[in-house]
Design a protein around this motif. Structure first.
Motif, PDB file in Angstrom:
ATOM      1  N   GLN B 242       0.814  -1.218   0.000  1.00 29.82           N
ATOM      2  CA  GLN B 242       0.000   0.000   0.000  1.00 29.82           C
ATOM      3  C   GLN B 242       0.841   1.259   0.000  1.00 29.82           C
ATOM      4  OE1 GLN B 242      -3.545  -0.147   2.397  1.00 29.82           O
ATOM      5  NE2 GLN B 242      -3.003  -2.209   3.062  1.00 29.82           N
ATOM      6  N   ILE B 243       2.172   1.055  -0.039  1.00 22.57           N
ATOM      7  CA  ILE B 243       3.096   2.191   0.041  1.00 22.57           C
ATOM      8  C   ILE B 243       3.693   2.455  -1.329  1.00 22.57           C
ATOM      9  CG2 ILE B 243       5.261   2.987   1.058  1.00 22.57           C
ATOM     10  CD1 ILE B 243       3.055   2.631   3.052  1.00 22.57           C
ATOM     11  N   ARG B 244       3.749   3.715  -1.691  1.00 21.07           N
ATOM     12  CA  ARG B 244       4.488   4.095  -2.886  1.00 21.07           C
ATOM     13  C   ARG B 244       5.709   4.880  -2.419  1.00 21.07           C
ATOM     14  NH1 ARG B 244       3.787   8.304  -6.731  1.00 21.07           N
ATOM     15  NH2 ARG B 244       2.162   9.170  -5.400  1.00 21.07           N
ATOM     16  N   VAL B 245       6.865   4.558  -2.992  1.00 18.24           N
ATOM     17  CA  VAL B 245       8.073   5.288  -2.625  1.00 18.24           C
ATOM     18  C   VAL B 245       8.286   6.426  -3.604  1.00 18.24           C
ATOM     19  CG1 VAL B 245      10.585   5.154  -2.518  1.00 18.24           C
ATOM     20  CG2 VAL B 245       9.206   3.350  -1.483  1.00 18.24           C
ATOM     21  N   ILE B 246       8.443   7.622  -3.062  1.00 18.84           N
ATOM     22  CA  ILE B 246       8.766   8.783  -3.888  1.00 18.84           C
ATOM     23  C   ILE B 246      10.177   9.235  -3.511  1.00 18.84           C
ATOM     24  CG2 ILE B 246       8.162  11.159  -4.457  1.00 18.84           C
ATOM     25  CD1 ILE B 246       5.279  10.495  -3.619  1.00 18.84           C
ATOM     26  N   MET B 247      11.028   9.434  -4.523  1.00 12.90           N
ATOM     27  CA  MET B 247      12.391   9.898  -4.259  1.00 12.90           C
ATOM     28  C   MET B 247      12.357  11.418  -4.124  1.00 12.90           C
ATOM     29  SD  MET B 247      14.557   7.390  -4.396  1.00 12.90           S
ATOM     30  CE  MET B 247      15.059   5.890  -5.182  1.00 12.90           C
ATOM     31  N   PRO B 248      12.365  11.922  -2.904  1.00 17.57           N
ATOM     32  CA  PRO B 248      12.296  13.376  -2.763  1.00 17.57           C
ATOM     33  C   PRO B 248      13.652  14.005  -3.094  1.00 17.57           C
ATOM     34  CG  PRO B 248      12.482  12.351  -0.625  1.00 17.57           C
ATOM     35  CD  PRO B 248      12.541  11.239  -1.630  1.00 17.57           C
ATOM     36  N   THR B 249      13.638  15.280  -3.374  1.00 12.91           N
ATOM     37  CA  THR B 249      14.889  15.935  -3.771  1.00 12.91           C
ATOM     38  C   THR B 249      15.061  17.269  -3.063  1.00 12.91           C
ATOM     39  OG1 THR B 249      13.661  16.880  -5.620  1.00 12.91           O
ATOM     40  CG2 THR B 249      15.003  14.931  -6.081  1.00 12.91           C
ATOM     41  N   PHE B 250      16.304  17.674  -2.966  1.00 11.14           N
ATOM     42  CA  PHE B 250      16.605  19.062  -2.616  1.00 11.14           C
ATOM     43  C   PHE B 250      16.629  19.866  -3.915  1.00 11.14           C
ATOM     44  CE2 PHE B 250      18.390  16.994   1.228  1.00 11.14           C
ATOM     45  CZ  PHE B 250      17.739  17.756   2.190  1.00 11.14           C
ATOM     46  N   GLU B 251      16.972  21.163  -3.822  1.00  5.99           N
ATOM     47  CA  GLU B 251      16.932  22.020  -5.013  1.00  5.99           C
ATOM     48  C   GLU B 251      17.894  21.539  -6.104  1.00  5.99           C
ATOM     49  OE1 GLU B 251      16.375  22.917  -2.088  1.00  5.99           O
ATOM     50  OE2 GLU B 251      14.680  24.298  -2.098  1.00  5.99           O
ATOM     51  N   ASN B 252      18.928  20.809  -5.710  1.00 10.89           N
ATOM     52  CA  ASN B 252      19.869  20.311  -6.726  1.00 10.89           C
ATOM     53  C   ASN B 252      19.322  19.079  -7.452  1.00 10.89           C
ATOM     54  OD1 ASN B 252      20.053  18.373  -4.746  1.00 10.89           O
ATOM     55  ND2 ASN B 252      22.268  18.582  -4.405  1.00 10.89           N
ATOM     56  N   GLY B 253      18.073  18.721  -7.141  1.00 10.21           N
ATOM     57  CA  GLY B 253      17.460  17.593  -7.841  1.00 10.21           C
ATOM     58  C   GLY B 253      17.937  16.239  -7.327  1.00 10.21           C
ATOM     59  N   ALA B 317      21.850  10.331  -6.057  1.00  7.84           N
ATOM     60  CA  ALA B 317      22.336  10.545  -4.700  1.00  7.84           C
ATOM     61  C   ALA B 317      22.885  11.958  -4.531  1.00  7.84           C
ATOM     62  CB  ALA B 317      23.410   9.526  -4.368  1.00  7.84           C
ATOM     63  N   ASP B 318      22.492  12.584  -3.436  1.00  5.17           N
ATOM     64  CA  ASP B 318      22.976  13.926  -3.135  1.00  5.17           C
ATOM     65  C   ASP B 318      24.503  13.922  -3.121  1.00  5.17           C
ATOM     66  OD1 ASP B 318      23.070  16.542  -2.457  1.00  5.17           O
ATOM     67  OD2 ASP B 318      21.988  16.344  -0.553  1.00  5.17           O
ATOM     68  N   ASP B 319      25.100  14.964  -3.729  1.00  4.01           N
ATOM     69  CA  ASP B 319      26.565  14.960  -3.803  1.00  4.01           C
ATOM     70  C   ASP B 319      27.221  15.964  -2.865  1.00  4.01           C
ATOM     71  OD1 ASP B 319      25.600  17.047  -5.216  1.00  4.01           O
ATOM     72  OD2 ASP B 319      26.384  16.409  -7.163  1.00  4.01           O
ATOM     73  N   ILE B 320      26.440  16.544  -1.915  1.00  6.58           N
ATOM     74  CA  ILE B 320      27.131  17.336  -0.892  1.00  6.58           C
ATOM     75  C   ILE B 320      28.005  16.376  -0.086  1.00  6.58           C
ATOM     76  CG2 ILE B 320      25.437  19.193  -0.660  1.00  6.58           C
ATOM     77  CD1 ILE B 320      24.353  17.645   1.801  1.00  6.58           C
ATOM     78  N   PRO B 321      29.201  16.849   0.341  1.00  8.14           N
ATOM     79  CA  PRO B 321      30.093  15.919   1.045  1.00  8.14           C
ATOM     80  C   PRO B 321      29.431  15.367   2.303  1.00  8.14           C
ATOM     81  CG  PRO B 321      31.199  18.000   0.551  1.00  8.14           C
ATOM     82  CD  PRO B 321      29.761  18.197   0.239  1.00  8.14           C
ATOM     83  N   LEU B 322      29.494  14.070   2.502  1.00  4.75           N
ATOM     84  CA  LEU B 322      28.890  13.453   3.689  1.00  4.75           C
ATOM     85  C   LEU B 322      29.509  13.995   4.975  1.00  4.75           C
ATOM     86  CD1 LEU B 322      28.450   9.750   2.577  1.00  4.75           C
ATOM     87  CD2 LEU B 322      26.653  11.305   3.328  1.00  4.75           C
ATOM     88  N   GLU B 323      30.794  14.344   4.879  1.00  3.95           N
ATOM     89  CA  GLU B 323      31.457  14.875   6.075  1.00  3.95           C
ATOM     90  C   GLU B 323      30.801  16.176   6.527  1.00  3.95           C
ATOM     91  OE1 GLU B 323      34.806  14.112   7.458  1.00  3.95           O
ATOM     92  OE2 GLU B 323      35.397  12.425   6.193  1.00  3.95           O
ATOM     93  N   SER B 324      30.291  16.965   5.578  1.00  5.00           N
ATOM     94  CA  SER B 324      29.647  18.218   5.977  1.00  5.00           C
ATOM     95  C   SER B 324      28.325  17.919   6.670  1.00  5.00           C
ATOM     96  CB  SER B 324      29.453  19.125   4.762  1.00  5.00           C
ATOM     97  OG  SER B 324      28.494  18.557   3.883  1.00  5.00           O
ATOM     98  N   VAL B 325      27.669  16.828   6.280  1.00  9.97           N
ATOM     99  CA  VAL B 325      26.441  16.409   6.955  1.00  9.97           C
ATOM    100  C   VAL B 325      26.770  16.008   8.398  1.00  9.97           C
ATOM    101  CG1 VAL B 325      24.578  14.714   6.994  1.00  9.97           C
ATOM    102  CG2 VAL B 325      25.366  15.664   4.817  1.00  9.97           C
ATOM    103  N   ALA B 326      27.832  15.218   8.544  1.00  5.39           N
ATOM    104  CA  ALA B 326      28.247  14.807   9.885  1.00  5.39           C
ATOM    105  C   ALA B 326      28.579  16.026  10.736  1.00  5.39           C
ATOM    106  CB  ALA B 326      29.451  13.876   9.815  1.00  5.39           C
ATOM    107  N   GLY B 327      29.143  17.050  10.105  1.00  2.00           N
ATOM    108  CA  GLY B 327      29.533  18.264  10.825  1.00  2.00           C
ATOM    109  C   GLY B 327      28.341  19.036  11.371  1.00  2.00           C
ATOM    110  N   LYS B 328      27.154  18.809  10.796  1.00  3.22           N
ATOM    111  CA  LYS B 328      25.971  19.537  11.268  1.00  3.22           C
ATOM    112  C   LYS B 328      25.076  18.681  12.175  1.00  3.22           C
ATOM    113  CE  LYS B 328      26.594  23.535   9.318  1.00  3.22           C
ATOM    114  NZ  LYS B 328      27.036  24.640  10.212  1.00  3.22           N
ATOM    115  N   ALA B 329      25.552  17.502  12.550  1.00  2.00           N
ATOM    116  CA  ALA B 329      24.724  16.599  13.362  1.00  2.00           C
ATOM    117  C   ALA B 329      24.302  17.258  14.670  1.00  2.00           C
ATOM    118  CB  ALA B 329      25.472  15.303  13.638  1.00  2.00           C
ATOM    119  N   LYS B 330      25.248  17.928  15.316  1.00  2.00           N
ATOM    120  CA  LYS B 330      24.959  18.550  16.610  1.00  2.00           C
ATOM    121  C   LYS B 330      23.923  19.664  16.440  1.00  2.00           C
ATOM    122  CE  LYS B 330      27.409  20.494  20.580  1.00  2.00           C
ATOM    123  NZ  LYS B 330      27.286  21.952  20.685  1.00  2.00           N
ATOM    124  N   THR B 331      24.144  20.529  15.426  1.00  2.00           N
ATOM    125  CA  THR B 331      23.203  21.615  15.185  1.00  2.00           C
ATOM    126  C   THR B 331      21.811  21.053  14.902  1.00  2.00           C
ATOM    127  OG1 THR B 331      25.073  22.616  14.036  1.00  2.00           O
ATOM    128  CG2 THR B 331      22.985  23.778  13.913  1.00  2.00           C
TER     129      THR B 331
END
Lengths: 545, 347
Positions: B242-253, B317-331
């Motif tokens: 009953q679930i449909r998966v939609i690939m959501p995107t940021f502005e970079n598509g 797949a989003d191409d922002i560096p994963l390390e920058s994502v890790a850097g914002k974990a606390k925030t």
């Protein structure tokens, strides 16, 4: 030694022998307390150092909400588990009604359920796809949740009910002990004087059970506070979840340690304030013959039957039946995994080890306190480990293990403690030693001090007194404590999970691994194994008492 | 030796070794590698079994939910850990920051794992990829495509379900939103998400799927592989249907992804075998198994995506560096607190 009032013991022992007599208890008690309380406490203090100091007393809205939520959860569980435990203990001890003997034993069984397991079962049983709602939909002809409304299991109320259902036996066990043993004579006397029904319960039963109620509820409170798995699954933003968020998402372990330190202080203060005045109720009483229960008939018997059978049904029979049917579903699809048996053996050996060590330390500490009563705060200090949430306790023990390893290396021994069965067992001993010492202490307190004095007057030495008088007298308490520790160890998760040696799996770790992958039903067999081990121990426990 | 007595003797050996302490300087006889992991054994054990069958290198495992980095740190030079295999970039980063890892240079790993999915210095490498996507009710959500921003739109008020906002799957997504949009906009978005909640965040991603299927909500967030796992489970297929998966995107598509990955422990005694295991895990066979058994995306370029997962559409797949994502974990975690996300829909 400072002058003090002389007791017959002093007169018998004589001044010249006093120093030697007092050496054993002091050394024993200090060694035990140092090992199981001070080392972890130092490790815990060490954890709090560093990090951002500004966070000490400033709580975010969510943390405050978490405090409120934890408070509500505790209040709910205390009320529900307290009344269930008290009322059921009263009914099976004072009245005679159909199935009473059977229920008296069965009422401890819900204790076999670890809280996280109970939460997963409750959610699966009661959610949209579970048997209850499916049946309800079929009856009312509904299709989706938009056609009807149903109790939301994943909620604060759901968590209260689930926790109370599996934790109330702590209250039941300690209250029943009072009603059927220690306080038996008071109840009988009140009955002779004409008290009955609600009046007998409220005026005699409740005050009589108060210390036992408080002791049982203290265990309940600490179990609730230590829980993360059940509360998080049920959507309760408890304080424990906030603590782990601080550690894991914000990398602020010191802050997390300080927050749990705050929690421990609050709880300790609450427990201290609610601490019952033990002495008045612990005058030794002698039971005369078999307890004569009031035979109930008609409505009274029906009420007693329902009130005592419901907790067993809802807290044990129904969830176990559900697990068995789940195990059947998956067993048909999969072949039997021989690792299951290895895990069952590991659980058994591990729990026996921890319970054995706790009983040994509990016995030594209790005897030491008996011989040197001024050591009595040691029993309470030894209980520190139980107040520290499991994961935090492990983190606090890491530096301790590290120091031990350094010491062993310094001594030139090719041994390490970290990552061994010994280290894991030590952590659980730290956590549970208070239960062993507490129960043994309660039992020994029922033995009048005059017995010691008489024995000493007759020239009995301390060690003989301990072996031939104290040990037998505290055996029931020691066994009770040991059994509770056995059950708790079989169910325990955070410390076992994080400290076990490579490839070491217990039933609890295997069940949790599945639950954590969102497929706890695949571990129905492991869950049943946990229930079988801890259930068997729980049954032995009621047989003995 | 029969299988059963093998179990028994290994158990006795373990119990004996444990009853005393363990011997520190045990030179390992057979080739083995010791893995500490946050990945559930059910997901990863088949891979290890296959590796052992092919190479003869035994894999010893402990699974835990948190704290393994601290354990390795505490064990110090004595630590038996050769590698830590974990989900979530923040965990990989934490291990590196605690100084319990060593860099790995391997041509095989560098060829297999794209630069965006590994540390430049070889401190960590990804082993598999998962996307955090939208689960939508097939019969009630008709949109062909939705963005992450759309989830905060008032049209979904009272219709959105998600697990605890502090769970690292959500925390990483919120961190990625901060990287993309900056804190102010990300906070507005998170407030919007909270306002749309149908119920208090709870359960796991599978429960979100259940809530949607049962009609408690229309739309939610979850990881891709859970839908695959439910679809493969006879008891749960009715839900995932009953679930449909939609690939959501940021502005970079592009769609937010996270990884499972590994680090090699600083004091690894079996480093060569650890690297061998890692190289095997990014090989074509193991990468195929990640898809077939766990329904994850491969890191190995050109490795096939499992057909059911592929039916969700191509992953960009989003191409922002994963390390920058890790850097914002606390925030991100602080922001989740600030907007009261876990308090649920009503304030």
């Amino acid at each position: 030694m400072t002058p003090r009032t002389t007791t017959p013991a002093d007169q018998a022992g004589g001044a010249s022998r006093r120093p030697r007599l007092r050496l054993f208890p002091w050394i024993t008690a200090l060694a035990i307390v140092g090992l199981v309380s001070l080392l972890p406490a130092l490790g815990f203090l060490g954890l709090m150092q560093g990090g951002s100091g500004a966070d000490w007393l400033r709580f975010t809205d969510t943390q405050l909400a978490a405090m409120r939520e934890t408070g509500l959860l505790l209040a709910g569980v205390i009320l529900l588990a307290g009344s269930m435990g008290l009322v059921s203990a009263w009914l099976v001890s004072v009245y005679e009604f159909p199935l009473r003997r059977w229920l008296e034993t069965a009422l401890v069984l819900p204790l076999a359920f670890p809280t996280y397991l109970a939460a997963f079962v409750a959610v699966d049983l009661l959610d949209f796809y579970g048997p209850v709602q499916s049946l309800w939909r079929w009856m009312i002809g509904a299709k989706t949740l938009r056609d009807y409304s149903f109790f939301e299991t994943r909620s604060l109320a759901g968590a209260v009910v689930v926790m109370a259902l599996v934790l109330f036996p702590y209250v039941y066990i300690s209250c029943r002990l009072v009603f059927s043993h220690g306080g038996r004579n008071v109840i009988d006397a009140a009955r002779l004087l004409g008290a009955k029904g609600w009046r007998l319960f409220l005026v005699i039963g409740v005050p009589l059970a108060w210390p036992a109620l408080a002791a049982g509820l203290a265990l309940v409170v600490l179990e609730v506070i230590n829980d993360i798995g059940a509360t998080q699954h049920m959507g309760v933003s408890s304080f424990s979840v906030a603590i782990s968020d601080l550690w894991l998402n914000r990398g602020d372990l010191p802050g997390a340690a300080r927050l749990s330190g705050m929690l421990i202080l609050i709880v300790a203060a609450a427990l201290f304030l609610a601490r019952p005045k033990m002495r008045a109720h612990h005058a030794p009483t002698r039971n005369i013959g078999q307890p004569r229960r009031i035979r109930l008939g008609g409505i009274g018997a029906g009420f007693a039957l329902v009130a005592t059978a419901m907790p067993v049904l809802v807290g044990f029979v129904v969830p176990t039946a559900f697990l068995i049917s789940r195990a059947g579903q998956y067993a048909a699809a999969q072949k039997f995994d021989p690792d299951f048996l290895a895990a069952a053996r590991s659980s058994l050996v591990f729990a026996l080890t921890v319970a054995g060590v706790v009983m040994l330390l509990g016995a030594l500490l209790t005897i030491a306190i008996r011989i040197a009563p001024r050591l009595s705060p040691a029993a309470r200090i030894a209980a520190i480990g139980y107040a520290i949430p499991g994961t935090v306790l492990v983190l606090a023990l890491f530096p301790v293990f590290r120091m031990a390893d350094a010491l062993l290396a310094h001594l030139g021994l090719p041994l390490i403690l970290s990552g061994t069965f010994a280290a894991m067992s030590f952590a659980l001993v730290v956590r549970f030693v208070g239960i062993g010492a507490g129960q043994a202490g309660l039992a020994l307190r029922r033995l009048p001090m005059t017995i010691d004095w008489v024995a000493r007057v007759h020239g009995m030495k301390d060690w003989r007194l301990a072996l031939h008088v104290h040990l037998p007298a505290m055996m029931p308490g020691l066994m009770l404590g040991g059994t509770l520790v056995f059950i708790d160890t079989v169910k325990e998760l955070p410390a076992t999970l994080l400290l076990r040696p490579l490839n070491f799996e217990t039933l609890a770790t295997r069940a949790y691994a599945q639950a954590s992958a969102g497929t706890f039903e695949h571990a129905a067999l492991e869950s049943l194994g946990i229930l079988a081990l801890s259930g068997a121990a729980a049954l032995m426990l009621t047989r003995r008492t | 030796m029969s299988k059963n007595s093998g179990h028994l003797s290994s158990f006795i050996r373990r119990a004996l070794a444990g009853a005393a302490l363990s011997i520190a300087a045990s030179g390992s006889m057979a080739a083995e590698v010791n893995v500490y992991t946050y990945r559930e054994p059910g997901l990863i054990k088949p891979l290890f079994d296959k590796f052992t069958a092919e190479t003869g290198v035994k894999v010893n495992v402990i699974f835990a939910k948190a704290g393994l980095e601290e354990r390795i740190q505490s064990e110090g030079a004595n630590s038996p850990a050769d590698m830590l295999i974990t989900t979530d970039i923040a965990n990989l980063r934490k291990a590196v920051d605690l100084g319990i890892t060593q860099n790995v240079k391997s041509v095989t790993l560098e060829k297999a794992v794209p630069p965006a999915l590994r540390a430049a210095d070889g401190a960590w490498y990804a082993l598999s990829v998962r996307a955090r996507v939208i689960y939508a009710a097939k019969d009630r959500v008709k949109d062909a495509a939705l963005s992450y921003a759309d989830l905060a739109s008032p049209r979904f008020k009272g219709k959105f379900c998600v697990r605890d906002g502090r769970h690292n799957y959500n925390n990483a997504l919120f961190a990625a939103a901060i990287v993309h949009w900056g804190e102010a906009k990300a906070e507005e978005w998170l407030k919007g998400l909270r306002a749309n909640l149908a119920k208090k965040p709870s359960g796991g991603d599978r429960d979100v799927a259940k809530d949607i299927a049962s009609g408690a909500c229309d739309i939610g967030l979850g990881n891709t592989y859970y839908v695959g796992l439910m679809n493969a489970d006879a008891q749960q297929k009715a839900i995932s249907d009953q679930i449909r998966v939609i690939m959501p995107t940021f502005e970079n598509g592009k769609t937010h992804v996270n990884v499972s990955g590994f680090v090699v422990a600083k004091h690894a005694k079996n480093k060569a075998d650890a690297v061998k295991l890692a190289e095997w895990l990014v090989g074509a066979q193991a990468q195929g198994m990640y898809g077939e058994q766990n329904f994850e995306y491969p890191v190995l370029a050109g490795a096939p995506v499992e057909p059911f997962i592929k039916s969700f559409g191509d992953l960009k797949a989003d191409d922002i560096p994963l390390e920058s994502v890790a850097g914002k974990a606390k925030t991100a975690s602080e922001m989740t607190d600030k907007v009261g996300f876990n308090l649920g829909p009503q304030s």
